[in-house]
Design a protein around this motif. Structure first.
Motif, PDB file in Angstrom:
ATOM      1  N   THR A  44       0.839  -1.189   0.000  1.00  0.00           N
ATOM      2  CA  THR A  44       0.000   0.000   0.000  1.00  0.00           C
ATOM      3  C   THR A  44       0.879   1.245   0.000  1.00  0.00           C
ATOM      4  N   GLU A  45       0.905   1.935  -1.137  1.00  0.00           N
ATOM      5  CA  GLU A  45       1.667   3.176  -1.235  1.00  0.00           C
ATOM      6  C   GLU A  45       0.848   4.303  -0.619  1.00  0.00           C
ATOM      7  N   VAL A  46       1.531   5.241   0.011  1.00  0.00           N
ATOM      8  CA  VAL A  46       0.875   6.411   0.574  1.00  0.00           C
ATOM      9  C   VAL A  46       0.143   7.159  -0.535  1.00  0.00           C
ATOM     10  N   THR A  47      -1.024   7.724  -0.213  1.00  0.00           N
ATOM     11  CA  THR A  47      -1.767   8.554  -1.164  1.00  0.00           C
ATOM     12  C   THR A  47      -2.315   9.767  -0.428  1.00  0.00           C
ATOM     13  N   GLY A  48      -2.640  10.805  -1.166  1.00  0.00           N
ATOM     14  CA  GLY A  48      -3.280  11.988  -0.604  1.00  0.00           C
ATOM     15  C   GLY A  48      -2.342  12.846   0.227  1.00  0.00           C
ATOM     16  N   GLY A  49      -2.877  13.955   0.723  1.00  0.00           N
ATOM     17  CA  GLY A  49      -2.124  14.825   1.615  1.00  0.00           C
ATOM     18  C   GLY A  49      -0.878  15.424   1.008  1.00  0.00           C
ATOM     19  N   SER A  50      -0.903  15.718  -0.296  1.00  0.00           N
ATOM     20  CA  SER A  50       0.232  16.280  -1.054  1.00  0.00           C
ATOM     21  C   SER A  50       1.364  15.277  -1.279  1.00  0.00           C
ATOM     22  N   TYR A  51       1.116  14.000  -1.011  1.00  0.00           N
ATOM     23  CA  TYR A  51       2.145  12.979  -1.231  1.00  0.00           C
ATOM     24  C   TYR A  51       2.474  12.874  -2.719  1.00  0.00           C
ATOM     25  N   ALA A  52       3.739  12.735  -3.002  1.00  0.00           N
ATOM     26  CA  ALA A  52       4.213  12.452  -4.357  1.00  0.00           C
ATOM     27  C   ALA A  52       5.548  11.734  -4.240  1.00  0.00           C
ATOM     28  N   ARG A  53       5.788  10.801  -5.125  1.00  0.00           N
ATOM     29  CA  ARG A  53       7.114  10.183  -5.185  1.00  0.00           C
ATOM     30  C   ARG A  53       8.149  11.270  -5.424  1.00  0.00           C
ATOM     31  N   THR A  54       9.359  11.016  -4.948  1.00  0.00           N
ATOM     32  CA  THR A  54      10.414  12.012  -5.042  1.00  0.00           C
ATOM     33  C   THR A  54      11.614  11.417  -5.754  1.00  0.00           C
ATOM     34  N   SER A  55      12.169  12.178  -6.688  1.00  0.00           N
ATOM     35  CA  SER A  55      13.330  11.672  -7.433  1.00  0.00           C
ATOM     36  C   SER A  55      14.533  11.560  -6.510  1.00  0.00           C
ATOM     37  N   VAL A  56      15.399  10.632  -6.854  1.00  0.00           N
ATOM     38  CA  VAL A  56      16.622  10.420  -6.085  1.00  0.00           C
ATOM     39  C   VAL A  56      17.757  10.120  -7.063  1.00  0.00           C
ATOM     40  N   ALA A  57      18.928  10.646  -6.752  1.00  0.00           N
ATOM     41  CA  ALA A  57      20.119  10.403  -7.570  1.00  0.00           C
ATOM     42  C   ALA A  57      21.099   9.565  -6.765  1.00  0.00           C
ATOM     43  N   PHE A  58      21.887   8.769  -7.470  1.00  0.00           N
ATOM     44  CA  PHE A  58      22.856   7.891  -6.829  1.00  0.00           C
ATOM     45  C   PHE A  58      24.255   8.159  -7.359  1.00  0.00           C
ATOM     46  N   PHE A  90      11.109   3.349  -7.884  1.00  0.00           N
ATOM     47  CA  PHE A  90      10.345   3.127  -9.112  1.00  0.00           C
ATOM     48  C   PHE A  90      11.022   3.789 -10.304  1.00  0.00           C
ATOM     49  N   ASP A  91      10.616   3.362 -11.490  1.00  0.00           N
ATOM     50  CA  ASP A  91      11.155   3.947 -12.721  1.00  0.00           C
ATOM     51  C   ASP A  91      10.272   5.062 -13.275  1.00  0.00           C
ATOM     52  N   ALA A  92       9.268   5.506 -12.504  1.00  0.00           N
ATOM     53  CA  ALA A  92       8.381   6.586 -12.941  1.00  0.00           C
ATOM     54  C   ALA A  92       7.826   7.317 -11.720  1.00  0.00           C
ATOM     55  N   SER A  93       7.424   8.567 -11.925  1.00  0.00           N
ATOM     56  CA  SER A  93       6.894   9.364 -10.818  1.00  0.00           C
ATOM     57  C   SER A  93       5.488   8.933 -10.416  1.00  0.00           C
ATOM     58  N   THR A  94       4.769   8.318 -11.327  1.00  0.00           N
ATOM     59  CA  THR A  94       3.473   7.700 -11.035  1.00  0.00           C
ATOM     60  C   THR A  94       3.414   6.392 -11.801  1.00  0.00           C
ATOM     61  N   ALA A  95       2.643   5.452 -11.294  1.00  0.00           N
ATOM     62  CA  ALA A  95       2.555   4.118 -11.911  1.00  0.00           C
ATOM     63  C   ALA A  95       3.970   3.561 -12.090  1.00  0.00           C
ATOM     64  N   GLY A  96       4.305   3.104 -13.290  1.00  0.00           N
ATOM     65  CA  GLY A  96       5.650   2.595 -13.531  1.00  0.00           C
ATOM     66  C   GLY A  96       5.915   1.250 -12.888  1.00  0.00           C
ATOM     67  N   ASN A  97       7.200   0.889 -12.843  1.00  0.00           N
ATOM     68  CA  ASN A  97       7.633  -0.412 -12.332  1.00  0.00           C
ATOM     69  C   ASN A  97       8.442  -0.256 -11.053  1.00  0.00           C
ATOM     70  N   LEU A  98       8.116  -1.061 -10.064  1.00  0.00           N
ATOM     71  CA  LEU A  98       8.919  -1.129  -8.853  1.00  0.00           C
ATOM     72  C   LEU A  98      10.239  -1.802  -9.208  1.00  0.00           C
ATOM     73  N   LEU A  99      11.353  -1.202  -8.763  1.00  0.00           N
ATOM     74  CA  LEU A  99      12.670  -1.773  -9.019  1.00  0.00           C
ATOM     75  C   LEU A  99      13.233  -2.433  -7.768  1.00  0.00           C
ATOM     76  N   TYR A 100      13.264  -1.699  -6.673  1.00  0.00           N
ATOM     77  CA  TYR A 100      13.806  -2.172  -5.395  1.00  0.00           C
ATOM     78  C   TYR A 100      12.851  -1.787  -4.270  1.00  0.00           C
ATOM     79  N   HIS A 101      12.925  -2.522  -3.167  1.00  0.00           N
ATOM     80  CA  HIS A 101      12.119  -2.174  -1.992  1.00  0.00           C
ATOM     81  C   HIS A 101      12.817  -2.672  -0.735  1.00  0.00           C
ATOM     82  N   THR A 102      12.477  -2.038   0.390  1.00  0.00           N
ATOM     83  CA  THR A 102      13.068  -2.436   1.668  1.00  0.00           C
ATOM     84  C   THR A 102      12.266  -1.847   2.816  1.00  0.00           C
ATOM     85  N   PRO A 103      12.293  -2.506   3.978  1.00  0.00           N
ATOM     86  CA  PRO A 103      11.671  -1.891   5.155  1.00  0.00           C
ATOM     87  C   PRO A 103      12.559  -0.772   5.696  1.00  0.00           C
TER      88      PRO A 103
END
Length: 128
Positions: A44-58, A90-103
């Motif tokens: 369950t991804e967070v939704t609402g309340g101004s939530y948006a995925r955020t870009s990250v650089a490595f 993820f590979d997109a700011s919305t929808a897209g494909n999950l690449l990695y995950h962790t607690p």
């Protein structure tokens, strides 16, 4: 973080063993979850309340690990996000494909007015 999604596992096996091309995303995004996204991206991804995925650089990887090279700061919550327990890349700011995950090392309750931030160098992807 080294838990790869089923999507990425299949893409890498195809690219390295079957000569099937895989185009890596130009930008990747961190998502917040209130449940384990699992390799199949069923959390369950967070939704609402101004939530948006955020870009990250490595930074460039060393010995199979790459760390974030800048802070990853989410928008200020305008409503409660709930208790964030996991993150995904993820590979997109919305929808897209999950690449990695962790607690998360420690779950974090995000309430109205809070800002969730991952400090530079604190997010590391390791392949072993």
């Amino acid at each position: 973080m080294a838990e790869m999604s089923n999507y990425l596992e299949n893409a890498l096996v195809n690219a390295t063993l079957r000569n099937t091309s895989y185009t890596s995303p130009a930008t990747v995004y961190v998502a917040l979850f209130t449940t384990d996204p699992t390799d199949a991206n069923t959390g369950t991804e967070v939704t609402g309340g101004s939530y948006a995925r955020t870009s990250v650089a490595f930074a460039a990887p060393s010995n199979g690990a790459a760390a974030s090279s800048a802070d990853c700061t989410f928008p200020t919550a305008t409503a409660n996000f709930g208790t964030v327990t996991h993150i995904g890349i993820f590979d997109a700011s919305t929808a897209g494909n999950l690449l990695y995950h962790t607690p998360l090392d420690t779950s974090k309750t995000i309430e109205t007015g809070d800002i969730f931030k991952i400090a530079s160098g604190s997010l590391t992807v390791t392949l072993a």
